[in-house]
Scaffold this motif. Structure first.
Motif, PDB file in Angstrom:
ATOM      1  N   TRP A  15      89.396  65.490 -10.811  1.00 21.92           N
ATOM      2  CA  TRP A  15      88.621  66.323  -9.883  1.00 21.92           C
ATOM      3  C   TRP A  15      87.154  65.925  -9.921  1.00 21.92           C
ATOM      4  O   TRP A  15      86.516  65.776  -8.886  1.00 21.92           O
ATOM      5  N   ARG A  16      86.632  65.752 -11.133  1.00 20.98           N
ATOM      6  CA  ARG A  16      85.228  65.370 -11.267  1.00 20.98           C
ATOM      7  C   ARG A  16      84.960  64.023 -10.614  1.00 20.98           C
ATOM      8  O   ARG A  16      83.947  63.837  -9.934  1.00 20.98           O
ATOM      9  N   ARG A  17      85.857  63.068 -10.808  1.00 23.06           N
ATOM     10  CA  ARG A  17      85.695  61.746 -10.198  1.00 23.06           C
ATOM     11  C   ARG A  17      85.717  61.859  -8.672  1.00 23.06           C
ATOM     12  O   ARG A  17      84.881  61.288  -7.984  1.00 23.06           O
TER      13      ARG A  17
ATOM     14  N   LEU B 281      89.352  73.562 -12.814  1.00 25.57           N
ATOM     15  CA  LEU B 281      88.427  73.600 -13.937  1.00 25.57           C
ATOM     16  C   LEU B 281      88.786  74.677 -14.944  1.00 25.57           C
ATOM     17  O   LEU B 281      88.351  74.630 -16.090  1.00 25.57           O
TER      18      LEU B 281
ATOM     19  N   GLN C  88      85.005  64.453  -6.807  1.00 28.96           N
ATOM     20  CA  GLN C  88      83.778  65.116  -6.360  1.00 28.96           C
ATOM     21  C   GLN C  88      82.594  64.159  -6.396  1.00 28.96           C
ATOM     22  O   GLN C  88      81.798  64.110  -5.452  1.00 28.96           O
ATOM     23  N   ALA C  89      82.453  63.413  -7.471  1.00 30.45           N
ATOM     24  CA  ALA C  89      81.362  62.452  -7.594  1.00 30.45           C
ATOM     25  C   ALA C  89      81.442  61.405  -6.490  1.00 30.45           C
ATOM     26  O   ALA C  89      80.421  61.027  -5.895  1.00 30.45           O
TER      27      ALA C  89
ATOM     28  N   ILE D 287      91.145  67.704 -14.635  1.00 35.63           N
ATOM     29  CA  ILE D 287      89.716  68.001 -14.544  1.00 35.63           C
ATOM     30  C   ILE D 287      88.933  66.710 -14.356  1.00 35.63           C
ATOM     31  O   ILE D 287      88.046  66.626 -13.495  1.00 35.63           O
ATOM     32  N   GLU D 288      89.256  65.682 -15.101  1.00 30.92           N
ATOM     33  CA  GLU D 288      88.582  64.395 -14.970  1.00 30.92           C
ATOM     34  C   GLU D 288      88.791  63.803 -13.577  1.00 30.92           C
ATOM     35  O   GLU D 288      87.856  63.275 -12.968  1.00 30.92           O
TER      36      GLU D 288
ATOM     37  N   GLU E  29      76.386  62.740  -9.882  1.00 31.72           N
ATOM     38  CA  GLU E  29      77.150  63.682 -10.696  1.00 31.72           C
ATOM     39  C   GLU E  29      78.011  64.602  -9.839  1.00 31.72           C
ATOM     40  O   GLU E  29      77.684  64.908  -8.698  1.00 31.72           O
ATOM     41  N   TYR E  30      79.080  65.069 -10.437  1.00 31.17           N
ATOM     42  CA  TYR E  30      79.963  66.066  -9.832  1.00 31.17           C
ATOM     43  C   TYR E  30      79.315  67.442  -9.970  1.00 31.17           C
ATOM     44  O   TYR E  30      78.402  67.625 -10.777  1.00 31.17           O
TER      45      TYR E  30
ATOM     46  N   ASP F 120      78.097  60.540 -18.245  1.00 25.84           N
ATOM     47  CA  ASP F 120      78.516  61.187 -16.999  1.00 25.84           C
ATOM     48  C   ASP F 120      77.358  61.627 -16.124  1.00 25.84           C
ATOM     49  O   ASP F 120      77.546  62.379 -15.179  1.00 25.84           O
TER      50      ASP F 120
ATOM     51  N   HIS G   2      78.619  71.208 -11.199  1.00 28.17           N
ATOM     52  CA  HIS G   2      78.793  71.907 -12.465  1.00 28.17           C
ATOM     53  C   HIS G   2      78.909  73.399 -12.185  1.00 28.17           C
ATOM     54  O   HIS G   2      78.226  73.919 -11.302  1.00 28.17           O
TER      55      HIS G   2
END
Length: 83
Positions: A55-57, A44, A59-60, A52-53, A25-26, A16, A28
């Motif tokens: 959201w991270r994708r 989160l 954001q990235a 969560i996954e 990266e998203y 990741d 942290h």
């Protein structure tokens, strides 16, 4: 150094990180829940791993699109070729 074989105990640790899959990266977050008037996004704190996954994708993707159009174009092309 982290990309050299054997440096990481578990190769999955780098999956990741920035540039993996052509995305940066998203964001942290850590404690406290509010820092300098910024709150940790509720998703989160939800414990829902799928959300969560996602959201991270998202954001990235947003960060990469805004900061590195070259990586964004490569990412989009790779996604389209995978279809």
């Amino acid at each position: 150094m982290r990309l050299l074989p054997g440096v990481l105990g578990d190769p999955a640790s780098a999956e990741d990180e920035s540039f993996e899959g052509d995305l940066l990266e998203y964001p942290h977050y850590t404690r406290p829940r509010v820092f300098e008037d910024e709150e940790i996004p509720e998703v989160l704190l939800s414990g829902h791993h799928g959300r969560i996954e996602a959201w991270r994708r998202e954001q990235a993707e947003e960060i990469t699109k805004a900061r590195r159009p070259d990586l964004w174009a490569r990412y989009v092309a790779r996604k389209e070729n995978a279809r």
